[in-house]
Design a protein around this motif. Structure first.
Motif, PDB file in Angstrom:
ATOM      1  N   CYS A   1       0.993   3.208   3.768  1.00 23.22           N
ATOM      2  CA  CYS A   1       2.295   3.756   4.164  1.00 23.22           C
ATOM      3  C   CYS A   1       3.179   2.683   4.775  1.00 23.22           C
TER       4      CYS A   1
ATOM      5  N   CYS B   1      -6.883   3.653   4.327  1.00 20.60           N
ATOM      6  CA  CYS B   1      -5.457   3.303   4.259  1.00 20.60           C
ATOM      7  C   CYS B   1      -4.756   3.944   3.075  1.00 20.60           C
TER       8      CYS B   1
ATOM      9  N   CYS C   1       2.108   0.674  10.042  1.00 17.94           N
ATOM     10  CA  CYS C   1       1.553  -0.321  10.958  1.00 17.94           C
ATOM     11  C   CYS C   1       2.339  -1.629  10.921  1.00 17.94           C
TER      12      CYS C   1
HETATM   13  S1  SF4 Z   1      -0.452   2.597   9.062  1.00 19.00           S
HETATM   14 FE1  SF4 Z   1      -1.153   0.756   8.004  1.00 19.00          FE
HETATM   15  S2  SF4 Z   1      -3.355   1.015   7.941  1.00 19.00           S
HETATM   16 FE2  SF4 Z   1      -2.552   3.035   8.410  1.00 19.00          FE
HETATM   17  S3  SF4 Z   1      -2.333   4.007   6.420  1.00 19.00           S
HETATM   18 FE3  SF4 Z   1      -0.377   3.067   6.874  1.00 19.00          FE
HETATM   19  S4  SF4 Z   1      -0.492   1.031   5.896  1.00 19.00           S
HETATM   20 FE4  SF4 Z   1      -2.570   1.832   6.017  1.00 19.00          FE
END
Ligand code: SF4
Lengths: 468, 214, 250
Positions: free
Chosen positions: A318, A315, A321
């Motif tokens: 970002c 992770c 999700c």
């Molecule tokens: S989408 Fe969620 S799990 Fe994937 S890198 Fe970004 S914060 Fe982390």
């Protein structure tokens, strides 16, 4: 921030309360839908997104596989460049190291760049108890700190607040912490940002110690990288005489070149921009500054030991999700009872903290397994897979266990299934409109389907598959 | 959460490394596929950079190399900047254009933060620019100064030469030296913290003006 | 009735029907529709009577051991078939996507039979989009998460619906969003599940459709249960049931 997540009830209860808060739901919906659209547009713009994603995933997996080597390489490079490296096995040790480093400067206040790692270890509270005030400088963190609130999003910790609420917080609380808000403050985002600028400016120019995290650390060169938007990061990273960076050991990348992948993946996934306004990179002690790097384990090596679960360590925080998650959108970040909310929180928190509490055991179930998070994740973390994996590890309630075992027994033999179906059909008129016990959760808002007089298998038997 | 396997007397460094080694024992090695673009030939670099910088609310001018001094003077006039900090190593003609009728402050010896706070702006060159992402990279090289110089003043005027522009991020990474402290800049300071709407202008320079010498 | 394209290719495909435990028990009509549709298209349909459940509920709720047992049973029952058709996106994706993961997590080997969701089988294997159906109604389609993001069936179901005579297909706003069913999620997190469904229902109502169609009766049971509770008058129908209708059914 004096409030903590400690001792919160399980997810379903928190979520039920959140879902009834219409203001919160409106704020969250608006914010997550705005960012979703922006992300989709800038991701769609790149012809090689799939390749970048595959590379990002593999670079992280490779790093994790060889983490010991790269940590040592990093330590050497940072030290060579005049920085000091400290190792913290857990939160208590990290807090102790940072406190000692701040005390050694003789200062009693520090400025902070938004950092998940320091929130995870409760650094601000720890420092406060020892007479050191930590001033959050990221706008959203400032809103959370002034509002004596808890963060509810990785990227935008105050996402649960709308402009009117932020104005209220600024007007009532800024004076306690420093320069008061302008008297005629409006709720225009521009005016609110300006109020934050004025409130923090003097502090930036005079504070001698800063604490940050980092988005990436480059093993080969010892370089640390911080991505941000406002410039508060640059202020903290460049102006103070002492800089202390607390960074999770999984934030490593092997080579300088690897940044070419992550500097594309992160901004587009996180703020939905082609590039975030500012990225700072520094190697060791620069521009006459004293530099300390605190490497944090705090449960990460335990996650690393789990073959399925370790992918959570890829992770890059970002928050894509969270922004696409229908459950997060309705439950809000606080319901997850951790600084890591949303889908990533649902798999990371129970792994970092263990499945000891009722809350942490409920987190792997805080998902309908719709898969939107996996699609959005720039490092392809298969969040549904890890959720299911953690569900298998969690202790189950006794009644549920009995029910599932009974279902398993029925499904074990087709004759048993057929007998159960006939039994159901025989008593089908007796099924009440509202079910008792835990199944009432279904009939509270939904009607039940009618049970048919004959199951499919009996129909097939009786009619030779419809041929009779 | 000390693991019972490892004696507590060992340092945390050894402890963490031992935990890591135990955790990944037997895990498979991973190949890194690098099928993404590492260059993007055929891009009209100047106009793409101008367009992308403009997208993020930087003020952009494209002028022939010979007209840079004039463009610098004009920009500073429009801004009404009277006191300007200028780093060492800036091309002499640019510096002279900036100095005409203005007070130039030098960062030698280094200015204190509050002194920097009292100048009207800063004029710099850059190391590299990335067209696709609308990004300018400063690496503390000639004409760029240390990082604080382009941070504290509220106005940043930056001159980019056509030869410094690359199409995509990997090309920029390849050109840069990690040992040099860097700031990658894409538009003026901004925040998305209020309802996830972008607002320009928080702590960094609220105005970024870019002259591209074509 | 034989479909012309199909006849030209001169195939007679032997398919095993995996009815799924939910359809078997609660929605036998969907199973009958699949049988009549596939026969109409020239397939020979078999129903392996030893089948029970793919194990989805157990695995997804955290009962791995029971799940493995059911997955093993499933492998034994369906191993010999070239094609298995399931009128459920989530069960098909359970076998195809999740069995390999389950095997990895549980450290066992599992047979993964070749299971197709109905629309995949029609479009990819039989290579038909016009199945000769007739259904003169206003319909909107919910793609369901496991068909969309698990099996990646894309626009196959809507391609099939577009060819149905008399059918008016109206796009569903925010179609790719989960309806909130999620198996035991619906009872473990009822507040969120219901809130998600409420939004789905609102989007369905906005289309003005008479019928909500999907290729998964579990999701339809959830959305349909809410539509019924709210007395909306909108019916739910499985894709197979629409595709099975012909002018003869008028
Ligand atoms: S989408 Fe969620 S799990 Fe994937 S890198 Fe970004 S914060 Fe982390």
């Amino acid at each position: 921030m004096s409030r903590t997540f400690v001792g919160m009830p399980a997810f379903p209860r928190n979520a039920t309360r959140a879902v009834q808060n219409s203001q919160l739901r409106y704020n969250l919906r608006k914010a997550t839908h705005t960012i979703r659209g922006k992300r989709a547009a800038v991701v769609g713009e790149l012809p090689d997104w799939a390749e970048l994603r595959a590379a990002g995933k593999a670079i992280k997996d490779h790093t994790l596989r060889n983490l010991d080597t790269y940590l040592l390489q990093l330590e050497e490079a940072v030290t060579r460049a005049g920085g000091h490296v400290h190792w913290a096995a857990d939160a208590a040790e990290a807090n102790r190291i940072v406190t000692d480093l701040v005390r050694a400067t003789g200062e009693t206040s520090v400025v902070k760049v938004k950092s998940m790692a320091t929130q995870e270890i409760g650094l601000n509270e720890h420092l406060a108890a020892r007479g050191i005030t930590a001033y959050e400088t990221d706008l959203a963190e400032l809103i959370v700190q002034l509002g004596d609130d808890l963060p509810s999003h990785i990227l935008v910790p105050a996402i649960h607040r709308n402009r009117a609420e932020i104005r209220e917080i600024f007007l009532s609380k800024m004076a306690e912490w420093g320069r008061p808000a302008p008297e005629r403050l409006t709720d225009e985002p521009r005016a609110l940002a300006e109020a934050a600028r004025l409130h923090l400016r003097e502090r930036f120019l005079s504070t001698k110690v800063a604490i940050s995290g980092a988005n990436f650390m480059i093993a080969e060169t010892g370089t640390l990288v911080v991505l941000e938007s406002e410039g508060n990061g640059r202020m903290c990273l460049t102006l103070p005489e002492t800089l202390i960076s607390v960074v999770g050991i999984e934030k490593l990348l092997p080579t300088w070149r690897d940044l070419e992948v992550f500097l594309q993946l992160l901004p587009r996934s996180s703020t939905g921009e082609r590039m975030n306004p500012y990225t700072s990179m520094w190697t060791g002690a620069v521009d006459g500054q004293e530099f300390h790097l605190v490497l944090l384990d705090n449960g990460r090596t335990r996650v690393l030991a789990d073959e399925v679960g370790r992918q959570a360590l890829r992770c890059i925080r970002c928050s894509a999700c969270l922004n696409v998650c229908p459950v997060y959108e309705r439950a809000g970040g606080h319901a997850y009872g951790s600084v890591y909310p949303g889908p990533i929180g649902a798999i990371l928190t129970p792994q970092l903290r263990g499945l000891g509490s009722e809350l942490d055991r409920s987190l792997p179930y805080a998902s309908s397994l719709c898969g939107a998070c996996f699609d959005a994740c720039p490092v392809a973390i298969d969040i549904p897979e890890v959720l299911v994996h953690l569900r298998a590890k969690a202790r189950h309630a006794r009644a549920e266990r009995a029910g599932m075992r009974a279902a398993g027994w029925v499904f074990d033999r087709p004759e048993r299934l057929a007998r159960a179906q006939r039994l159901g059909s025989r008593f089908r008129r007796l099924v009440p409109r509202r079910l008792p016990g835990p199944l009432a959760a279904w009939t509270d808002t939904r009607d039940l389907p009618d049970i048919p007089a004959t199951s499919f298998r009996d129909w097939w038997d009786k009619t030779d598959g419809g041929r009779r | 959460m000390t693991s019972p396997m490892i004696p507590p007397t060992r340092s945390s460094r050894d402890l963490i490394l031992a935990r890591v080694r135990a955790a990944v024992r037997g895990a498979p090695e991973v190949e890194i596929p690098r099928g993404y673009r590492t260059a993007a030939p055929g891009t009209d670099l100047v106009s793409l950079l101008a367009e992308r910088l403009d997208d993020y609310r930087a003020q952009v001018h494209v002028v022939p190399e010979a007209e840079v001094p004039g463009a610098v003077a004009a920009a500073l006039d429009r801004r009404g900047a009277a006191r300007l900090v200028v780093p060492g190593g800036l091309p002499e003609e640019w510096r002279r254009a900036a100095a005409a009728g203005r007070e130039i402050v030098r960062d030698d010896p280094p200015l204190r933060a509050d002194e920097l706070d009292r100048v009207d702006g800063v004029l710099t060159a850059c190391a590299v620019a990335v067209a696709e992402t609308g990004t300018i990279v400063l690496d503390s090289g000639p004409g760029q100064g240390r990082r604080a110089l382009t941070l504290v003043p509220d106005y940043h005027l930056c001159v980019v030469r056509a030869a410094q522009i690359v199409a995509i991020v990997p090309e920029a990474v390849a050109r840069l030296d990690p040992a040099a402290p860097q700031t990658w800049i894409a538009g003026p300071s901004a925040t998305s913290d209020i309802e996830l709407n972008r607002v320009e202008g928080v702590h960094g320079p609220r105005t970024l003006e870019v002259i591209i010498a074509s | 009735m034989n479909h012309p394209e199909f006849c030209e290719r001169g195939l007679a495909v032997r398919v095993a029907l995996f009815i799924t435990c939910v359809n078997d028990t609660l929605f036998p009509g969907t199973g009958r529709a699949v049988v009549s549709l596939l026969r109409r298209l020239g397939c020979e349909v078999e129903f392996p009577a030893a089948q029970t459940c793919c194990g989805q509920m157990h695995v997804n709720t955290g009962y791995q051991a029971e799940g493995v047992k059911l997955a093993r049973h499933f492998g034994e029952v369906f191993a010999g078939y070239d094609a298995v058709v399931a009128p459920s996106g989530s069960c098909a994706s359970m076998v195809r996507e999740q069995y390999p993961r389950l095997a990895r997590a549980a450290g066992v080997t599992l047979t993964v039979p070749k299971v197709y969701d109905l629309s995949e089988f029609l479009v990819d294997v039989l290579e038909v989009t016009d199945v000769g159906a007739y259904f003169p109604h206003r319909v909107t389609y919910h793609p369901t998460c496991h068909s969309l993001r698990g099996l990646r069936v894309g626009d196959k179901p809507t391609k099939l619906l577009e060819q149905v005579r008399g059918l008016e297909l109206v796009p569903l706003p925010a179609a790719d969003e989960c309806c909130g069913f999620g198996g035991t999620f619906a009872v473990k997190n009822p507040a969120i599940s219901s809130a998600m469904c409420a939004d789905k229902v609102r989007n369905v109502m906005d289309t003005g459709a008479e019928v909500l169609c999907a290729a998964d009766n579990s999701c339809l049971m959830h959305i349909g249960g809410t539509l019924k509770r709210q007395r909306t008058g909108v019916r739910v129908m499985h894709l197979a049931e629409i595709l099975a209708r012909t002018e003869a059914d008028k």
